[in-house]
Design a protein around this motif. Sequence first.
Motif, PDB file in Angstrom:
ATOM      1  N   SER A 181      14.098  12.071 -19.837  1.00 53.96           N
ATOM      2  CA  SER A 181      12.928  12.510 -19.073  1.00 53.96           C
ATOM      3  C   SER A 181      12.364  13.771 -19.698  1.00 53.96           C
ATOM      4  N   GLY A 182      11.136  14.076 -19.300  1.00 57.16           N
ATOM      5  CA  GLY A 182      10.507  15.315 -19.743  1.00 57.16           C
ATOM      6  C   GLY A 182      11.262  16.529 -19.235  1.00 57.16           C
ATOM      7  N   THR A 183      11.755  16.442 -18.016  1.00 58.30           N
ATOM      8  CA  THR A 183      12.507  17.560 -17.436  1.00 58.30           C
ATOM      9  C   THR A 183      13.714  17.918 -18.299  1.00 58.30           C
TER      10      THR A 183
ATOM     11  N   TRP B 188       3.438  22.787 -14.856  1.00 59.07           N
ATOM     12  CA  TRP B 188       4.621  22.048 -14.404  1.00 59.07           C
ATOM     13  C   TRP B 188       5.414  21.649 -15.637  1.00 59.07           C
ATOM     14  N   HIS B 189       6.686  21.944 -15.621  1.00 61.84           N
ATOM     15  CA  HIS B 189       7.526  21.557 -16.760  1.00 61.84           C
ATOM     16  C   HIS B 189       8.712  20.729 -16.291  1.00 61.84           C
TER      17      HIS B 189
ATOM     18  N   ASN C 265      -1.182  19.620 -14.714  1.00 70.37           N
ATOM     19  CA  ASN C 265      -0.502  19.505 -13.434  1.00 70.37           C
ATOM     20  C   ASN C 265      -1.076  20.419 -12.361  1.00 70.37           C
TER      21      ASN C 265
ATOM     22  N   ASP D 154       4.738  22.456 -24.317  1.00 70.93           N
ATOM     23  CA  ASP D 154       5.192  21.316 -23.523  1.00 70.93           C
ATOM     24  C   ASP D 154       4.138  20.215 -23.650  1.00 70.93           C
TER      25      ASP D 154
ATOM     26  N   VAL E 290       4.562  17.055 -23.015  1.00 66.73           N
ATOM     27  CA  VAL E 290       4.987  15.847 -22.297  1.00 66.73           C
ATOM     28  C   VAL E 290       3.768  14.980 -21.940  1.00 66.73           C
ATOM     29  N   ILE E 291       2.657  15.606 -21.566  1.00 61.18           N
ATOM     30  CA  ILE E 291       1.436  14.813 -21.333  1.00 61.18           C
ATOM     31  C   ILE E 291       0.622  14.670 -22.621  1.00 61.18           C
TER      32      ILE E 291
ATOM     33  N   LYS F  59       6.662  11.040 -21.232  1.00 65.38           N
ATOM     34  CA  LYS F  59       5.571  10.139 -20.847  1.00 65.38           C
ATOM     35  C   LYS F  59       5.174   9.160 -21.963  1.00 65.38           C
TER      36      LYS F  59
HETATM   37  C1  LIG Z   1       5.677  15.089 -16.301  1.00 61.42           C
HETATM   38  C2  LIG Z   1       5.884  16.403 -16.955  1.00 61.42           C
HETATM   39  C3  LIG Z   1       7.161  16.937 -17.197  1.00 61.42           C
HETATM   40  C4  LIG Z   1       8.406  16.296 -16.627  1.00 61.42           C
HETATM   41  O1  LIG Z   1       8.649  15.040 -17.147  1.00 61.42           O
HETATM   42  P1  LIG Z   1       9.568  14.028 -16.280  1.00 61.42           P
HETATM   43  O2  LIG Z   1       9.728  12.857 -17.179  1.00 61.42           O
HETATM   44  O3  LIG Z   1       8.800  13.756 -15.030  1.00 61.42           O
HETATM   45  O4  LIG Z   1      10.845  14.733 -16.010  1.00 61.42           O
HETATM   46  C5  LIG Z   1       7.268  18.076 -17.944  1.00 61.42           C
HETATM   47  N1  LIG Z   1       6.184  18.691 -18.432  1.00 61.42           N
HETATM   48  C6  LIG Z   1       4.938  18.227 -18.224  1.00 61.42           C
HETATM   49  C7  LIG Z   1       3.781  18.932 -18.829  1.00 61.42           C
HETATM   50  C8  LIG Z   1       4.744  17.085 -17.452  1.00 61.42           C
HETATM   51  O5  LIG Z   1       3.504  16.664 -17.201  1.00 61.42           O
END
Ligand SMILES: *Cc1c(COP(=O)(O)O)cnc(C)c1O
Length: 421
Positions: free
Chosen positions: A118-120, A146-147, A211, A239, A241-242, A267
């Motif tokens: 996961s991103g977390t 949000w991270h 976020n 970060d 993730v998005i 993601k």
């Molecule tokens: C969704 C998100 C996360 C967390 O990812 P998960 O897979 O939900 O744990 C971390 N950082 C950003 C910028 C996100 O949008």
Amino acid sequence: MSLELSASRDAFERACRVMPGGVSSAARAFGPVGGNPPILASGAGARVRDVDGNEYLDLVGSWGPLIRGHAHGDIVSALGDAVSRGTSFGATTELETRLAELVVERMPSVDLVRFTNSGTEATMAAVRIARGVTGRDTILKFQGCWHGHADPFLVAAGSSALSLGQPDSPGVPGATANLTLTAPFNDADAVAGMAARHDLACIIVEPVAGNMGCIPPAPGFLEALRRISDEHGICLILDEVITGFRIARGGAQERFGVSADLTTMGKTIGGGLPVGAFGGARRFMEHVAPLGMCVSQGGTLSGNPLAMAAGYATLAPLAGEAYDRLEQLGGRLEDGLAAPGVEVQRVGSMMTVFFGGGPKRCLEDVTRCDMDRFARWHRAMLERGVYLPPSQFEAFFVSLAHTEEDIDAIIAAHRDALASL
Ligand SMILES: *Cc1c(COP(=O)(O)O)cnc(C)c1O
């Protein structure tokens, strides 16, 4: 207009009896917009269908991952191949290496990458490495970013923390929260001041905030973070993730021409399966266990063959044309959504429609939105067959499965929805 959601209502009541809020992730709850959520049964391309048989044009895209839409043939067949060869080994596979090679090729700042689920997990690990390598404890994040849901990030956090009006979660020890400093997004001067006063291990930032709704970086903001980090020996964590593989082939770093010390991904990299990743410069990554100073990190199912196969099948074909196409579709949607009293903020295929309060550059701007109007619009869009995130503080996503006709249908629904408010 009304929507028949009786089967959804029953399904949701059943879910609520056995799962907190009937959801597996707080952001999915319809609290901020009210009303019953449709319970989804299937997706194909740009559309999802609920258990009542209603069909919606989907702009959630599983909150970002589905850049090629639902149940894309390439991904379904890659998953079929992988699953028939075993679902998990807990050992290195070539599928993993192939996706790692793709990441290293597309993200020039990444020398080495490690996969998570996961991103977390990715952001947690990145911060641990930054702390381990710099020998410092304090971190800096931005208000409304949000991270993921790990303790150090639940200070002025975005996403569900914002929607629920509870930015700081119970259960986060004060001692942990005290090590997280926050600055307003897009305020490089505040960062410079804090970096001079504190020994920071890292600055972690969403290069495009996604976020608290979509907020692009102000010109020069990311460059300033790079400069400040270099001046003070701080690890800059982008970060992505998005944004990674979403707003350009090489993510925000390609699009804005900045480079990170550590990059976190999630993601899109998993194409709809649970995947995250972190990577970066050798001088940091060569301390991840089992290397160097052995910063702890691991995961039983990390690099899982199904997840790696889906991620590779999603990303491998994405080249310049795909991103041009996303830009074009995103631009068409942005133009069509623009209307008096609403602001559309967009970067590539990620965007948010904000209700009122002028342009948004930081969390404080976002909190001036008309949440009640957003909620009514959200329901009106749902009734007109458009599925959107149930919160003003989230971005939504165009995919390669959307056609011009789909975009135009969303715009028509929007015009009609606005007129109905
Ligand atoms: C969704 C998100 C996360 C967390 O990812 P998960 O897979 O939900 O744990 C971390 N950082 C950003 C910028 C996100 O949008």
